[in-house]
Design a protein around this motif. Structure first.
Motif, mmCIF file in Angstrom:
data_model
loop_
_atom_site.group_PDB
_atom_site.id
_atom_site.type_symbol
_atom_site.label_atom_id
_atom_site.label_comp_id
_atom_site.label_asym_id
_atom_site.label_seq_id
_atom_site.Cartn_x
_atom_site.Cartn_y
_atom_site.Cartn_z
ATOM 1 N N LYS A 1 -61.462 -24.844 -25.456
ATOM 2 C CA LYS A 1 -61.190 -23.998 -24.152
ATOM 3 C C LYS A 1 -59.939 -23.569 -24.334
ATOM 4 O O LYS A 1 -59.579 -22.209 -23.890
ATOM 5 N N ASP A 2 -58.902 -24.322 -24.653
ATOM 6 C CA ASP A 2 -57.553 -23.597 -24.611
ATOM 7 C C ASP A 2 -57.228 -22.594 -25.827
ATOM 8 O O ASP A 2 -56.309 -21.542 -25.842
ATOM 9 N N LEU A 3 -58.483 -22.557 -26.504
ATOM 10 C CA LEU A 3 -58.507 -21.323 -27.531
ATOM 11 C C LEU A 3 -58.879 -19.935 -26.888
ATOM 12 O O LEU A 3 -58.837 -18.767 -27.456
ATOM 13 N N GLY A 4 -59.572 -19.855 -25.648
ATOM 14 C CA GLY A 4 -60.173 -18.880 -25.260
ATOM 15 C C GLY A 4 -61.457 -18.877 -25.320
ATOM 16 O O GLY A 4 -62.209 -17.639 -25.044
ATOM 17 N N VAL A 5 -62.563 -19.717 -25.906
ATOM 18 C CA VAL A 5 -63.404 -19.657 -26.043
ATOM 19 C C VAL A 5 -64.265 -19.731 -24.907
ATOM 20 O O VAL A 5 -63.966 -20.694 -24.088
ATOM 21 N N GLU A 6 -65.515 -19.079 -24.781
ATOM 22 C CA GLU A 6 -66.319 -19.233 -23.556
ATOM 23 C C GLU A 6 -67.462 -20.321 -24.093
ATOM 24 O O GLU A 6 -68.276 -20.193 -24.906
ATOM 25 N N ILE A 7 -67.616 -21.449 -22.951
ATOM 26 C CA ILE A 7 -68.294 -22.600 -23.517
ATOM 27 C C ILE A 7 -69.420 -22.798 -22.447
ATOM 28 O O ILE A 7 -69.083 -22.759 -21.245
ATOM 29 N N ALA A 8 -70.731 -22.910 -23.085
ATOM 30 C CA ALA A 8 -71.747 -23.579 -22.132
ATOM 31 C C ALA A 8 -71.993 -24.856 -22.687
ATOM 32 O O ALA A 8 -71.937 -25.004 -23.962
ATOM 33 N N ILE A 9 -72.761 -25.823 -21.966
ATOM 34 C CA ILE A 9 -72.843 -27.016 -22.470
ATOM 35 C C ILE A 9 -74.348 -27.425 -21.774
ATOM 36 O O ILE A 9 -74.544 -27.194 -20.777
ATOM 37 N N LYS B 1 -65.566 -15.270 -16.794
ATOM 38 C CA LYS B 1 -64.535 -15.537 -15.740
ATOM 39 C C LYS B 1 -63.729 -16.750 -16.339
ATOM 40 O O LYS B 1 -62.829 -17.199 -15.801
ATOM 41 N N GLY B 2 -63.970 -17.359 -17.479
ATOM 42 C CA GLY B 2 -63.463 -18.355 -18.148
ATOM 43 C C GLY B 2 -63.873 -19.734 -17.695
ATOM 44 O O GLY B 2 -63.108 -20.880 -17.830
ATOM 45 N N ARG B 3 -64.949 -19.903 -16.929
ATOM 46 C CA ARG B 3 -65.447 -21.117 -16.503
ATOM 47 C C ARG B 3 -66.368 -21.792 -17.579
ATOM 48 O O ARG B 3 -67.083 -21.050 -18.056
ATOM 49 N N ILE B 4 -66.367 -23.061 -17.670
ATOM 50 C CA ILE B 4 -67.332 -23.773 -18.605
ATOM 51 C C ILE B 4 -68.554 -23.896 -17.734
ATOM 52 O O ILE B 4 -68.717 -24.472 -16.637
ATOM 53 N N VAL B 5 -69.932 -23.651 -18.330
ATOM 54 C CA VAL B 5 -71.015 -23.727 -17.768
ATOM 55 C C VAL B 5 -71.937 -24.905 -18.317
ATOM 56 O O VAL B 5 -71.980 -24.799 -19.377
ATOM 57 N N ILE B 6 -72.228 -25.635 -17.408
ATOM 58 C CA ILE B 6 -72.761 -26.840 -17.635
ATOM 59 C C ILE B 6 -74.469 -26.754 -17.196
ATOM 60 O O ILE B 6 -74.801 -26.577 -15.961
ATOM 61 N N PHE B 7 -75.381 -26.567 -18.117
ATOM 62 C CA PHE B 7 -76.758 -26.759 -17.848
ATOM 63 C C PHE B 7 -77.363 -27.891 -17.460
ATOM 64 O O PHE B 7 -77.427 -28.899 -18.822
ATOM 65 N N GLY B 8 -77.954 -28.171 -16.426
ATOM 66 C CA GLY B 8 -78.674 -29.604 -16.452
ATOM 67 C C GLY B 8 -80.245 -29.543 -15.870
ATOM 68 O O GLY B 8 -80.501 -28.412 -15.602
ATOM 69 N N ALA B 9 -80.702 -30.560 -15.962
ATOM 70 C CA ALA B 9 -82.216 -30.590 -15.529
ATOM 71 C C ALA B 9 -82.981 -29.902 -16.380
ATOM 72 O O ALA B 9 -84.036 -29.378 -15.979
#
Length: 236
Positions: free
Chosen positions: A39-47, A122-130
């Motif tokens: 994340k500190d590298l500026g990568v957009e992350i979804a999990i 916007k730089g938020r990590i998005v976690i997909f559940g369910a």
């Protein structure tokens, strides 16, 4: 950086760590640190994270629980893991959003594709559940589908092995690891990478998959930087 936007698929079982059930705080902390480096590298992350450390839908059938009911129970298990990961990430200074395939507004947002993409921008990590909110679909299928929907450049499948092998390396000492392999070769050799629905979704949408060892410190960071880690599966 080799990738700007990624979908990271984590195993629920991996969160057990040395325990036989539930969430190991040390393993959760380790994953958080690995994600923060990227994340500190500026990568957009979804999990997407599984729920096998708590409950699997197919387990329910063995004790007389209806398969559909069991799958919904498994979806709730993924939400528990997602909430734990969200809390850990935020305690370490990262902004997150948890989006669910089923409506449970008290703890998370419903999945809306455009909103998910905006969170990433916007730089938020998005976690997909369910999962995707329907029974009979695995979290691997969720990872493939969500990756396509958010226009991820790659699906990173974090496992306890360091790639795809000619045979199960835990059972066959002569098994050799592939560095690169095509979707077609995986089909022909009947290699176990993801369930067929998830795998086919990636193939049909030309979405690369990288299978790698998430438990080895620095692997995720090295992968994002473009180093050869795990097994890359592409259309070739």
């Amino acid at each position: 950086m080799k990738y700007k936007r990624i979908l990271l698929k984590l195993s629920g079982e991996a969160l057990m760590g040395a325990n036989g059930y539930g969430i190991d705080s040390n393993k959760l902390k380790q994953y958080t640190q690995e994600i923060k480096k990227v994340k500190d590298l500026g990568v957009e992350i979804a999990i997407v994270i599984g729920g096998g450390n708590i409950f699997r839908g197919v387990q329910g059938e063995k004790v007389g629980i209806d398969r559909v009911q069991g799958d919904y129970m498994g979806m709730l298990a993924t939400l528990i893991n997602a909430m734990a990961l969200q809390s850990s990430l935020e305690q370490n200074g990262m902004y997150t959003r948890l989006m669910s395939g089923i409506k449970i507004e008290s703890v998370c947002e419903p999945f809306i594709r455009r909103r998910a993409i905006r969170h990433l921008e916007k730089g938020r990590i998005v976690i997909f559940g369910a999962g995707i909110g329907n029974p009979y679909f695995t979290t691997d299928s969720t990872a493939s589908l969500r990756a396509i929907e958010i226009e991820s450049e790659v699906v990173l499948k974090g496992t306890r092995v360091d790639g795809v092998y000619t045979a199960d390396p835990e059972k066959d000492a002569t098994a050799e690891r592939y560095t690169n392999i095509s979707f077609q070769e995986v089909y022909e050799k009947n290699l176990n990478v993801m369930d067929m629905t998830a795998f086919t979704l990636c193939q049909e949408n030309n979405l690369p998959i990288i299978v790698f060892d998430m438990n080895k410190a620095g692997n995720l960071y090295d992968l994002i930087k473009g180093e050869e880690v795990g097994t890359l599966i592409t259309s070739k």
